[in-house]
Structures are given as C-alpha cells and as structure tokens.
Design an enzyme around this catalytic site. Structure first.
Site, short mmCIF file in Angstrom:
data_model
loop_
_atom_site.label_atom_id
_atom_site.label_comp_id
_atom_site.label_asym_id
_atom_site.label_seq_id
_atom_site.Cartn_x
_atom_site.Cartn_y
_atom_site.Cartn_z
N CYS A 36 14.27 -3.36 -18.52
CA CYS A 36 13.04 -3.07 -17.77
C CYS A 36 13.26 -1.86 -16.86
O CYS A 36 14.15 -1.87 -16.02
CB CYS A 36 12.61 -4.27 -16.93
SG CYS A 36 11.33 -3.84 -15.74
N HIS B 131 12.94 -2.65 -13.02
CA HIS B 131 13.90 -3.52 -12.34
C HIS B 131 15.33 -3.39 -12.83
O HIS B 131 16.22 -4.06 -12.34
CB HIS B 131 13.44 -4.98 -12.42
CG HIS B 131 12.15 -5.20 -11.72
ND1 HIS B 131 10.93 -5.13 -12.35
CD2 HIS B 131 11.88 -5.43 -10.42
CE1 HIS B 131 9.97 -5.32 -11.48
NE2 HIS B 131 10.51 -5.50 -10.30
N CYS C 280 10.21 -10.00 -18.28
CA CYS C 280 11.02 -9.49 -17.16
C CYS C 280 10.67 -10.31 -15.94
O CYS C 280 9.50 -10.34 -15.53
CB CYS C 280 10.77 -8.01 -16.89
SG CYS C 280 11.49 -7.51 -15.30
N LYS D 84 16.76 -1.06 -4.67
CA LYS D 84 17.88 -1.79 -4.06
C LYS D 84 19.18 -1.03 -4.29
O LYS D 84 19.99 -0.88 -3.40
CB LYS D 84 17.99 -3.18 -4.66
CG LYS D 84 17.17 -4.17 -3.90
CD LYS D 84 17.59 -5.59 -4.26
CE LYS D 84 16.39 -6.50 -4.13
NZ LYS D 84 15.96 -7.11 -5.37
N CYS E 213 9.18 -8.26 -12.98
CA CYS E 213 7.74 -7.99 -13.09
C CYS E 213 6.95 -9.29 -13.23
O CYS E 213 5.74 -9.29 -13.09
CB CYS E 213 7.41 -7.14 -14.31
SG CYS E 213 8.23 -5.56 -14.41
N LYS F 196 12.34 7.10 -5.81
CA LYS F 196 11.77 5.76 -5.87
C LYS F 196 12.60 4.82 -4.98
O LYS F 196 13.83 4.90 -4.99
CB LYS F 196 11.86 5.31 -7.33
CG LYS F 196 11.02 4.14 -7.68
CD LYS F 196 11.07 3.91 -9.17
CE LYS F 196 11.05 2.41 -9.38
NZ LYS F 196 11.05 2.01 -10.76
N HIS G 20 3.99 -2.05 0.71
CA HIS G 20 3.08 -3.08 1.22
C HIS G 20 2.29 -2.54 2.41
O HIS G 20 1.09 -2.77 2.52
CB HIS G 20 3.87 -4.34 1.64
CG HIS G 20 4.64 -4.96 0.51
ND1 HIS G 20 5.97 -5.28 0.62
CD2 HIS G 20 4.27 -5.31 -0.75
CE1 HIS G 20 6.38 -5.82 -0.53
NE2 HIS G 20 5.37 -5.84 -1.38
N HIS H 22 7.99 -4.00 2.52
CA HIS H 22 8.46 -2.61 2.52
C HIS H 22 7.28 -1.65 2.70
O HIS H 22 6.14 -2.06 2.88
CB HIS H 22 9.28 -2.32 1.26
CG HIS H 22 8.54 -2.58 -0.04
ND1 HIS H 22 7.37 -1.94 -0.36
CD2 HIS H 22 8.82 -3.40 -1.08
CE1 HIS H 22 6.96 -2.34 -1.55
NE2 HIS H 22 7.82 -3.25 -2.01
N1 MSP Z 1 2.61 -10.58 -6.30
C1 MSP Z 1 2.12 -9.49 -7.05
C2 MSP Z 1 0.64 -9.24 -6.77
C3 MSP Z 1 -0.24 -10.42 -7.08
S1 MSP Z 1 -1.92 -10.09 -6.73
C4 MSP Z 1 -2.73 -11.42 -7.32
C5 MSP Z 1 2.89 -8.20 -6.71
N2 MSP Z 1 3.58 -8.23 -5.56
S2 MSP Z 1 4.48 -7.00 -5.04
O1 MSP Z 1 5.03 -7.42 -3.79
O2 MSP Z 1 5.40 -6.59 -6.05
O3 MSP Z 1 3.50 -5.80 -4.84
C6 MSP Z 1 2.43 -5.92 -3.91
C7 MSP Z 1 1.65 -4.60 -3.85
O4 MSP Z 1 2.52 -3.59 -3.33
C8 MSP Z 1 1.17 -4.13 -5.22
O5 MSP Z 1 -0.12 -3.60 -5.13
C9 MSP Z 1 2.15 -3.03 -5.55
O6 MSP Z 1 1.62 -2.04 -6.38
C10 MSP Z 1 2.42 -2.47 -4.18
N3 MSP Z 1 3.65 -1.72 -4.15
C11 MSP Z 1 4.91 -2.14 -4.43
N4 MSP Z 1 5.76 -1.08 -4.30
C12 MSP Z 1 5.06 0.02 -3.96
C13 MSP Z 1 5.39 1.33 -3.59
N5 MSP Z 1 6.62 1.81 -3.61
N6 MSP Z 1 4.37 2.12 -3.15
C14 MSP Z 1 3.08 1.68 -3.03
N7 MSP Z 1 2.75 0.45 -3.36
C15 MSP Z 1 3.68 -0.33 -4.01
O7 MSP Z 1 2.82 -7.26 -7.47
#
Ligand code: MSP
Length: 477
Positions: A143, A146, A124, A298, A127, A295, A21, A18
């Site tokens: 949570c 989520h 959770c 889903k 998380c 935010k 990422h 998304h």
């Molecule tokens: N798998 C763990 C990270 C493990 S690192 C050893 C994780 N994955 S995640 O897919 O949930 O998140 C990956 C990255 O995307 C994290 O840095 C998280 O903060 C970031 N983001 C997830 N949603 C986000 C937004 N809406 N906006 C900006 N970044 C966000 O956590």
C-alpha cells in the site's frame, strides 16, 4: 431561518490528531461561521471513528482495550477542537450507544440491498479498504499510503448492492444536484464510476475482528468500519425518527480529504439512495497538507503537532495560515518558516499595523473619539463567491486587498500633515473612513479569525477607541 447542516469526516483515533485533521476542522468551521453570519440555523457536527482493525491492532500493541485507547485519544481531538476555536455543535463517537443502535436500524432498513457471499480480496488495514487485484499488482503488493503489504482476506461477508445505484449516483453528480467540488476531484470520481462499480463488502467475521458493531440478526459478524462510520452523518441527527433528522438532512456541506473521496462521493450516496434519502448538497474535497514539502509520515517522523503551532502563534494566526496558505483546491505545505513569514508580513505588518495606526492617530488627534463612521462601501461579491465555492484562499486575498488599501490610503492622505494644517473636519473624515473599513474587514474576518474580528470591533465600540494592551499580532523578531 433556514437550516444548515455541515459535517467533517470523523478521524480515526488510533493516534493523536495531526495537521491534516486541523486543516479539515478549520475549513468546516469557516463555513459554519459564515453560514451563521448569514442567519442560517447551523448544525455543525464532527466526531471520531473508533471501530475497526486499525484501532484494535493499536490497542493490542499498547496492551490496553480498544475503548481505553479510543477514549484517551478522542479526548485529544476534543481538546484540539477547543484550541482551534471550532464551533461544532455536536461531537459523535462511533462507540456511542446511540450510534450503535441507529447503525443497526439502518442495516435493517437496507436489508433488501444486502446479501451474503464468500469473498476473497486484498485489504490494507491502514486504509481499512479493499482494493482490486490489478491495483495490488500496480503497487507491487504494498500500500503506497501506509507502506505495508496488502493482506489477502478470504471470508464470508455481507455485501451491499452498490452496483445497482451506479447510474443514479452518476446522474446526481453530473446534474450538480450532488455537487462535488473542485471539478478536478469530481472528474476523478466520475471516471471511477464509469469504470464500473462493484458491490461492496460491509461486514467482517467476529472470529477475525470483534471490535465493531454486531450485525443485527447475526452474532458472528460485525459491520465493516467504513460502512458504519459513514452512517454517523445521519445517526448524529437521530435517524430515522428524530426531528433533527427531519429538519437538517440532507447535509448542506460535507468536508472530507482527497483520500476518502470514493467513500463519500460513491459509497455514501449509494447507501443514501438505497435508504430512499436525499444526497448531500455539496461535497467539498480538500487536498493534503505536507510538511517542508514532504508527506507527513511515521517513518520520516516529520509530523507536526497542531497544538505546538497554536502555542507559538495563536489560534487565529494558525487558522489564517491554513485558510490562506494551503491552496483550497490543492495540496499545500506547512513549514515553521512559512507560518512565521505569513505572521510577520501579513498579520503583524499589514493587518495589525493598519489597526494600530488608526488607533494611534485617533488617540493623538481626536482624544480617542472616532466620529461618524460611514456605511460599508466595498463590493464583497468576489469574497462571497469565493466562499460559496470553498475557495478560502481566494476569499482572504480579497480581504487583504482591503487591508493593504487602508495602509495605502493612510500613506497617501498623510493625516499627520492635515493635523499640522489644522483641518480638523477633513482629518476626522479620513480617520472615521479608516475605522469604517476596519469594521468591514472585521466582518469579513469573522469566519476565519473570530477572536481577531471581535477585538477589532471592540476597539472601536461606541464611537470611542479602546486601546489594546498588546498589539493585535506582536511581531516575532
Ligand atoms: N476515519 C476515516 C473517516 C471516516 S468518515 C465517515 C478517516 N480518518 S483519518 O483520520 O484517516 O482522516 C480524517 C480526515 O483527515 C480525512 O478527511 C483525511 O483526508 C484527512 N487527512 C488525513 N491526512 C491529511 C493530510 N496530511 N492533509 C489534509 N488532510 C488529511 O479517513
């Protein structure tokens, strides 16, 4: 050449990528490209986090095996990296056998700090995190991230003696040896440490979850997903014996989002200290990107596919939007209207226009010959300082001062009048000065908009103007 190691967090692959990422990949890529521009020998690593209950649950919901799910989704992440023009050198999956083996090596090397105990706690799965009783009460059992009830887990787990390292972690952050940016996030982390760190559970019984890396010497347990996922930052370098590990560790910059700061600013340093390793030099914690002020979730169904944005506005425009219009030290917002406004006003009307005006005038008055280009003359101190502090928005503001400067310069000098008066030498000076400024801007844009930067360079290559077939940023009407 000095070595430079940069990482992003590794996303879960229970779903497709998304906007959040995309934001993190782009931030890290800007820093990697900036370091390369400064002749650092860069190793930029990203990848996917593939174990744990979240993935196992999703796979069973879809009726496929976890590895089928993660392989399919990891592919989407790799495709997105390509689409965003991310220059990562490595892509690690935590299901790679090399990661699995090296994670077990780490476990063995940590043995003196690991013990087993009976544990009851609130968890959770969204998380993949344990939380305290007090916190669960504060959130009324659900949570907030989520929207799902916390589950009570009672099991025998292995624990890592994190509490032993509280003092050292705090000291490293306080002294700036392990720099946590921005200050607001650093203070949050420090107050967390001041509240007191507890030892953490680092395994799960296979009877409850078997999608993970087996604990060495105990076939009945798998490693807790967060514990082994953090290890990717060193397993990807071939910890402990590979020369890459010796050359590149400690990381120069780790880029992560605000929801996972505790893992990266507290737990990860604890593991590293226990292994006798240096801490990363910088941890940059970015904010969240929302959609239309809300935010992404889903239930709201308001998630935007980054691929669709690239398809409409192009890679560089999207990178530009993320870097300039999402505050580097705060949360920010995406909306289709906002990106269109930024595209039309800043990329088409300001940058694109500056280039096309200069190209057109050199074509018209000088038969495409550029003339002698003066040396770069702008002070880029503020730009460099901004980038050294991960203020991407601020750095681009600086570049845009220069972009606007060219347009204003042309408006004031009015080259078309000089042409009418026949002062060819003066005209040439003015136009080649503009070209000099555009080339300087191209240099400053390399980390942010690599293709655009190259196009500007190519336009004025070898002292001749090469006309582009299409405008740099054709306007959306
Ligand atoms: N798998 C763990 C990270 C493990 S690192 C050893 C994780 N994955 S995640 O897919 O949930 O998140 C990956 C990255 O995307 C994290 O840095 C998280 O903060 C970031 N983001 C997830 N949603 C986000 C937004 N809406 N906006 C900006 N970044 C966000 O956590």
């Amino acid at each position: 050449m000095t070595k430079f190691y940069i990482t992003t967090s590794i996303p879960y692959v229970n779903a497709k990528p998304h906007l959040g990422h995309a934001l993190e990949f782009v931030y890290a890529d800007i820093l990697a490209r900036y370091a390369r521009q400064q002749d650092r020998q860069v190793l930029f690593s990203t990848g996917t986090d593939e174990h744990g209950s979240k993935i196992a649950e999703k796979a069973s919901e879809l009726g496929i095996s976890p590895i089928e799910l993660t392989t399919a989704n990891a592919k989407l992440f790799v495709e997105l990296l390509g689409k965003l023009n991310i220059s990562n050198d490595r892509f690690i999956r935590t299901t790679d056998p090399a990661h699995e083996q090296r994670a077990q090596l780490v476990w063995n090397n940590l043995r003196e700090h690991i013990y087993k105990k009976e544990y009851t706690g609130w968890y959770c799965t969204g998380c993949e995190e344990f939380v305290t009783e007090t916190y669960v009460k504060e959130q009324q059992g659900t949570c907030p991230n989520h929207d799902r009830p916390y589950e009570q887990l009672a099991e025998e787990n292995y624990f890592f003696a994190l509490s032993k390292f509280s003092h050292l972690i705090k000291q490293s952050i306080d002294s700036g040896e392990f720099r946590v940016v921005p200050d607001s996030k650093k203070n949050e982390v420090l107050s967390l440490i001041n509240e007191g760190l507890e030892d953490i559970s680092i395994s799960r019984p296979k009877a409850k979850l078997d999608w993970g890396i087996t604990v060495p010497g105990d076939d009945s347990q798998v490693m807790y997903v967060w514990f082994e996922a953090l290890l990717n930052y060193i397993t990807v370098l071939g910890y402990p014996e590979h020369s890459d590990f010796k050359d590149y560790w400690p990381a120069d910059i780790q880029v992560v989002g605000k929801d996972i700061s505790r893992f990266h600013a507290v737990i990860w340093p604890g593991i590293l200290l226990a292994l006798g390793l240096e801490l990363p030099k910088n941890l940059y914690i970015h904010g969240f990107i929302n959609v239309d002020g809300k935010k992404m979730s889903k239930s709201l169904g308001n998630s935007v596919d980054p691929n669709d944005i690239v398809d409409k506005y192009g890679t560089d425009a999207f990178r530009y939007y993320l870097a300039r219009h999402i505050p580097s030290y705060n949360d920010g917002d995406f909306s289709w209207d906002k990106i269109e406004a930024a595209y039309n006003n800043e990329l088409a009307n300001e940058l694109g226009n500056a280039v096309s005006r200069v190209v057109a005038m050199i074509g018209k008055y000088q038969a495409d010959v550029v003339g002698v280009i003066p040396e770069p003359s702008h002070d880029i101190h503020e730009y460099s300082e901004a980038l050294d502090n991960f203020k991407f928005d601020r750095a681009l503001d600086e570049v845009w001062e220069q972009v606007r400067g060219i347009n204003q310069y042309i408006d004031t000098e009015k080259p078309w009048q000089i042409a009418k008066n026949g002062d060819e030498q003066h005209l040439q000076e003015i136009l080649s000065y503009c070209v000099g400024c555009l080339l300087e801007i191209a240099d400053l844009l390399v980390p942010f908009m690599p293709t655009t930067a190259q196009t500007i360079r190519d336009t004025f290559k070898d002292g001749l103007v090469t006309k582009q077939e299409r405008a740099l940023f054709p306007k959306f009407e």
